[in-house]
Design a protein around this motif. Structure first.
Motif, PDB file in Angstrom:
ATOM      1  N   ARG A  13       0.829  -1.203   0.000  1.00 26.50           N
ATOM      2  CA  ARG A  13       0.000   0.000   0.000  1.00 26.50           C
ATOM      3  C   ARG A  13       0.867   1.259   0.000  1.00 26.50           C
ATOM      4  NH1 ARG A  13      -5.535  -1.140   0.784  1.00 26.50           N
ATOM      5  NH2 ARG A  13      -5.931  -3.251   1.556  1.00 26.50           N
ATOM      6  N   ASP A  99       3.001   7.798  10.928  1.00 29.22           N
ATOM      7  CA  ASP A  99       1.590   7.564  11.208  1.00 29.22           C
ATOM      8  C   ASP A  99       0.989   8.720  11.993  1.00 29.22           C
ATOM      9  OD1 ASP A  99       2.290   7.086  13.892  1.00 29.22           O
ATOM     10  OD2 ASP A  99       2.234   4.916  13.664  1.00 29.22           O
ATOM     11  N   SER A 123      -0.595   6.873   7.379  1.00 35.07           N
ATOM     12  CA  SER A 123      -1.383   5.999   8.253  1.00 35.07           C
ATOM     13  C   SER A 123      -2.286   5.056   7.470  1.00 35.07           C
ATOM     14  CB  SER A 123      -2.236   6.832   9.207  1.00 35.07           C
ATOM     15  OG  SER A 123      -1.453   7.449  10.187  1.00 35.07           O
ATOM     16  N   ALA A 124      -2.831   5.527   6.362  1.00 35.50           N
ATOM     17  CA  ALA A 124      -3.789   4.702   5.619  1.00 35.50           C
ATOM     18  C   ALA A 124      -3.171   3.395   5.155  1.00 35.50           C
ATOM     19  CB  ALA A 124      -4.338   5.476   4.422  1.00 35.50           C
ATOM     20  N   ASP A 127      -3.604   1.333   8.236  1.00 36.16           N
ATOM     21  CA  ASP A 127      -5.015   1.215   8.614  1.00 36.16           C
ATOM     22  C   ASP A 127      -5.810   0.357   7.625  1.00 36.16           C
ATOM     23  OD1 ASP A 127      -4.528   2.864  10.788  1.00 36.16           O
ATOM     24  OD2 ASP A 127      -5.181   4.682   9.762  1.00 36.16           O
ATOM     25  N   LEU A 128      -5.578   0.574   6.332  1.00 35.28           N
ATOM     26  CA  LEU A 128      -6.314  -0.201   5.332  1.00 35.28           C
ATOM     27  C   LEU A 128      -5.862  -1.657   5.321  1.00 35.28           C
ATOM     28  CD1 LEU A 128      -6.401   2.401   2.419  1.00 35.28           C
ATOM     29  CD2 LEU A 128      -8.326   1.656   3.851  1.00 35.28           C
ATOM     30  N   TYR A 302      -9.995   2.527  11.778  1.00 32.35           N
ATOM     31  CA  TYR A 302     -10.091   3.381  10.589  1.00 32.35           C
ATOM     32  C   TYR A 302     -11.129   2.811   9.629  1.00 32.35           C
ATOM     33  CZ  TYR A 302      -8.591   5.803   6.326  1.00 32.35           C
ATOM     34  OH  TYR A 302      -8.546   6.556   5.183  1.00 32.35           O
ATOM     35  N   GLY A 303     -11.968   3.692   9.106  1.00 35.18           N
ATOM     36  CA  GLY A 303     -13.000   3.287   8.157  1.00 35.18           C
ATOM     37  C   GLY A 303     -14.376   3.326   8.789  1.00 35.18           C
ATOM     38  N   ASN A 309     -17.781   8.263   2.962  1.00 38.33           N
ATOM     39  CA  ASN A 309     -16.782   7.233   2.653  1.00 38.33           C
ATOM     40  C   ASN A 309     -17.174   6.483   1.386  1.00 38.33           C
ATOM     41  OD1 ASN A 309     -14.720   5.389   2.651  1.00 38.33           O
ATOM     42  ND2 ASN A 309     -15.351   4.333   4.518  1.00 38.33           N
ATOM     43  N   ARG A 311     -15.049   4.650  -0.348  1.00 33.95           N
ATOM     44  CA  ARG A 311     -14.177   3.491  -0.533  1.00 33.95           C
ATOM     45  C   ARG A 311     -15.011   2.214  -0.569  1.00 33.95           C
ATOM     46  NH1 ARG A 311      -8.892   2.488  -0.309  1.00 33.95           N
ATOM     47  NH2 ARG A 311      -8.426   4.616   0.360  1.00 33.95           N
TER      48      ARG A 311
END
Length: 360
Positions: A13, A99, A123-124, A127-128, A302-303, A309, A311
């Motif tokens: 990522r 992060d 961070s993503a 997190d993802l 996260y999310g 959102n 995503r």
């Protein structure tokens, strides 16, 4: 031991963002990557992860262990200039991902030392990656939810004439531990009557009355993984037609949104599905929060499922679906499950009944 699969997921990522090195300081993310909990307080803790497959862990000697973490460890003392050592391990000619929790008292010295060409909130990437639960994590989440189902049944049996919200809440931890949980994933919400119109009401000295709704929003931690579920009951008598309609609207919104879950669906569309049902029922403004949040090692990760959102869901995501209707000074209803996105669709992790239930 550094989990290579998880480390490589983060690297992949990062590569998508053109980042070849990242400093990870979140203790929860570090546990997910390396399998050891370290809570550093005000001291620095960090894992420098690089795209070439290398990594180095910086740990204060206060947290000494001879455990093999699968990566080189730089041990340091309180008197050491640790940020200079971190800077010396970075590629100064390339951006450094950091992060979101890296404190300025650590970031600013890195910037002053020109440890990287620039500094990016990456961070993503972590997190993802954490949002895609592997098979081991999925099994742990199922077990946490199984125990939460058992706890819900035990908690509803604490309801009796004259009891207060606090009296019930004070008994919940012992019940969780008796069922095999290590503790709460968050402080339990116990709400009687009009208090249920406050989505985050904290238990107080409110005394239960006949006809009150009884809302439990509860979660436990089992093998470090969190559960979360909400059910709304009624005490001693069925609610009137108006409240029954509200309850059934919320339940339909919950179950209809769950049925549409599969990989590749924008999170915003799941939120919209539930929200449209409640809006068409005449209570759109009274559904005043997002539909759900992601969950795992933390109760809120996260999310989320919200209109903001866009995503798309991925196989392995686990999140809550928790529509609600809240009438200030009157009553409230929320029904919540955790749901896993599978390769073939979805799996609801909670199995406690959602039938409108009167507690005698």
């Amino acid at each position: 031991m550094l989990n290579k699969t998880r480390g490589n997921a983060v690297r992949a990522r990062l590569a998508q963002e053109g980042i070849s090195q990242m400093l990870i300081s979140d203790p929860c993310a570090l546990y997910w990557l390396c399998g050891r909990w370290i809570f550093p307080g005000e001291r620095f803790l960090g894992l420098l992860l690089k795209s070439d497959g290398s990594a180095v862990f910086f740990i204060n000697r206060l947290f000494w262990s001879d455990e093999d973490l699968g990566v080189p460890v730089v041990w340091f003392d309180d008197v050491d200039d640790i940020m200079a050592r971190v800077a010396g391990s970075c590629d100064h000619e390339k951006p450094l991902g950091v992060d979101k929790i890296l404190a300025s008292r650590f970031l600013l010295p890195l910037m002053d030392a020109r440890a990287a060409s620039s500094f990016v909130n990456s961070s993503a990437a972590v997190d993802l990656s954490r949002a895609v639960k592997d098979e081991e994590e999925q099994a742990l989440m199922r077990e946490s939810s199984r125990i939460n189902d058992l706890a819900m049944d035990a908690f509803r049996h604490l309801v009796h004439e004259g009891v207060t919200e606090l009296e019930i809440a004070d008994q919940t931890l012992a019940i969780y531990k008796s069922l095999g949980a290590s503790g709460y994933s968050f402080d339990p919400i116990v709400s009687f009557g009009a208090n249920a119109a406050d989505p985050h009401h904290m238990p107080d000295e409110t005394v239960l009355k006949e006809g009150d709704c009884v809302l439990f929003d509860i979660g436990c931690r089992v093998n470090d993984y969190c559960s979360d579920m909400t059910r709304t009951f009624y005490y001693r008598r069925e609610p009137d037609a108006r409240v029954k309609n509200i309850y059934n609207l919320v339940r339909r919104a919950n179950e209809t949104a769950e049925e549409m879950v599969q990989a590749g669906i924008p999170c915003s569309e799941i939120d919209k599905c539930a929200r449209d049902i409640i809006t068409e029922g005449g209570y759109g403004p009274q559904f005043n929060h997002r539909l759900g949040h992601f969950i795992g090692l933390e109760d809120h990760e996260y999310g989320d499922l919200s209109s903001a959102n866009k995503r798309k869901t991925e196989t392995g995501n686990i999140f809550s679906i928790e529509p609600g209707i809240y009438l200030a000074g009157d009553t409230g209803v929320r029904i919540e499950d955790l749901i896993l996105v599978t390769k073939d669709g979805h799996e609801v992790l909670n199995h406690y009944s959602k039938e409108l239930t009167v507690i005698d």
